[in-house]
Design a protein around this motif. Structure first.
Motif, short mmCIF file in Angstrom:
data_model
loop_
_atom_site.label_atom_id
_atom_site.label_comp_id
_atom_site.label_asym_id
_atom_site.label_seq_id
_atom_site.Cartn_x
_atom_site.Cartn_y
_atom_site.Cartn_z
N PHE A 178 -1.43 3.24 4.44
CA PHE A 178 -2.77 2.68 4.26
C PHE A 178 -3.32 2.99 2.86
O PHE A 178 -3.87 2.10 2.19
N ASN A 179 -3.17 4.22 2.42
CA ASN A 179 -3.67 4.60 1.10
C ASN A 179 -2.98 3.82 -0.02
O ASN A 179 -3.61 3.37 -0.97
N TRP B 168 -0.53 -7.40 -1.27
CA TRP B 168 0.25 -6.51 -0.43
C TRP B 168 0.18 -6.96 1.03
O TRP B 168 -0.69 -7.73 1.41
N PHE B 169 1.10 -6.45 1.83
CA PHE B 169 1.14 -6.80 3.26
C PHE B 169 1.60 -5.58 4.04
O PHE B 169 2.70 -5.07 3.82
N LEU B 170 0.75 -5.10 4.92
CA LEU B 170 1.07 -3.97 5.79
C LEU B 170 0.88 -4.41 7.23
O LEU B 170 -0.22 -4.33 7.78
N PRO B 171 1.93 -4.95 7.87
CA PRO B 171 1.80 -5.42 9.26
C PRO B 171 1.54 -4.26 10.22
O PRO B 171 2.19 -3.22 10.14
N LEU B 172 0.56 -4.46 11.13
CA LEU B 172 0.16 -3.41 12.06
C LEU B 172 0.30 -3.87 13.50
O LEU B 172 0.34 -5.07 13.78
N GLN C 126 -6.27 3.73 21.54
CA GLN C 126 -5.51 2.65 20.90
C GLN C 126 -5.80 2.66 19.40
O GLN C 126 -6.97 2.60 18.99
N VAL C 127 -4.77 2.75 18.60
CA VAL C 127 -4.94 2.78 17.15
C VAL C 127 -4.01 1.77 16.49
O VAL C 127 -3.02 1.34 17.08
N ASP C 128 -4.33 1.39 15.25
CA ASP C 128 -3.48 0.51 14.47
C ASP C 128 -2.40 1.34 13.79
O ASP C 128 -2.70 2.29 13.07
N SER C 129 -1.14 0.98 14.00
CA SER C 129 -0.02 1.69 13.39
C SER C 129 0.88 0.70 12.66
O SER C 129 0.97 -0.47 13.05
N PRO C 130 1.56 1.13 11.59
CA PRO C 130 2.46 0.23 10.86
C PRO C 130 3.64 -0.22 11.72
O PRO C 130 4.24 0.59 12.43
N LEU C 131 3.95 -1.51 11.67
CA LEU C 131 5.11 -2.03 12.38
C LEU C 131 6.41 -1.49 11.78
O LEU C 131 7.41 -1.32 12.47
N TYR D 268 7.03 1.89 5.08
CA TYR D 268 7.24 0.75 4.18
C TYR D 268 5.97 -0.08 4.02
O TYR D 268 5.20 -0.24 4.97
N VAL D 269 5.78 -0.60 2.82
CA VAL D 269 4.69 -1.53 2.52
C VAL D 269 5.30 -2.68 1.72
O VAL D 269 6.14 -2.45 0.84
N PHE D 270 4.92 -3.91 2.03
CA PHE D 270 5.42 -5.06 1.29
C PHE D 270 4.45 -5.39 0.16
O PHE D 270 3.24 -5.35 0.35
#
Length: 207
Positions: A36-37, A49-53, A66-71, A75-77
């Motif tokens: 996220f940072n 950028w793209f960070l799928p969650l 329930q929280v948002d987590s990286p798929l 990794y970050v695109f």
């Protein structure tokens, strides 16, 4: 070491090779829990950028939240000109650009669009093991119409799996098998992973 389909993998990788000066998507390997940072840092510096969650359950002392987590944890695109990648590599927390055989290779644009479409659809999904074999199909109806992947059955349910070949990671989403039509049968070779600079993505239907 490469699997039996090493030649196919090398050919696919060659097809995804970048051209100097062309802005493309790349996968950045980043330090754990820094996704996220680093995404915010990329955005503040003018990068796309793209960070799928996805929604995941985290247990706290007295409840489950329930929280948002990286798929794709770690990794970050990012979309940028590969000839001007040094500023990105200098961002705190960025380990390196994912690569193959010390070659800079862009992530497949179709795979990025497929993951973006899945995230935007709001359909529940989750990470899953990377998939290799299956019948290739196309979704003919619903919010994911037009996407292609490998259809598989898992615990009595059919699921669509979007795979990032470069990272050997996949994302699974339940799908009605009646909404798909067969495209062809395909086999996806297992890739050797090296972390230096990038490779591509692929779609897949599986459990």
């Amino acid at each position: 070491m490469f699997a039996a389909h090493d030649s196919d993998f090398r050919r696919n990788c060659s097809e995804l090779s970048i051209q100097p000066g062309i802005v493309s998507w790349f996968a950045l390997q980043v330090r754990g829990r820094q996704e996220f940072n680093i995404s915010e840092n990329l955005g503040s510096n003018g990068y796309e950028w793209f960070l799928p969650l996805y929604k995941s359950s985290k247990r706290w002392s007295d409840r489950i939240k329930q929280v948002d987590s990286p798929l794709f944890p770690g990794y970050v695109f990012c979309r940028f000109n590969p000839m001007d990648r040094l500023p990105i590599l200098k961002i705190p927390g960025v380990i390196q650009i994912v690569g193959f055989n010390r070659q800079l290779v862009a992530v497949d644009e179709d795979e990025i669009r497929a993951i973006q479409a899945l995230v935007a659809s709001g359909i529940p999904n989750h990470p899953c093991p990377y998939l290799e074999l299956g019948d290739k199909v196309r979704i003919e109806s619903g919010p994911l119409r037009g996407l292609e992947g490998l259809l598989v059955e898992f615990q009595g349910n059919h699921q669509l799996v979007l795979s990032v070949t470069l990272l050997q990671r996949s994302v699974a989403v339940k799908i009605d098998s009646a909404s798909v039509t067969s495209v062809r049968t395909s086999i996806a070779p297992r890739a050797e992973r090296e972390y230096t600079e990038p490779r591509g993505m692929r779609l897949a239907f599986q459990p």
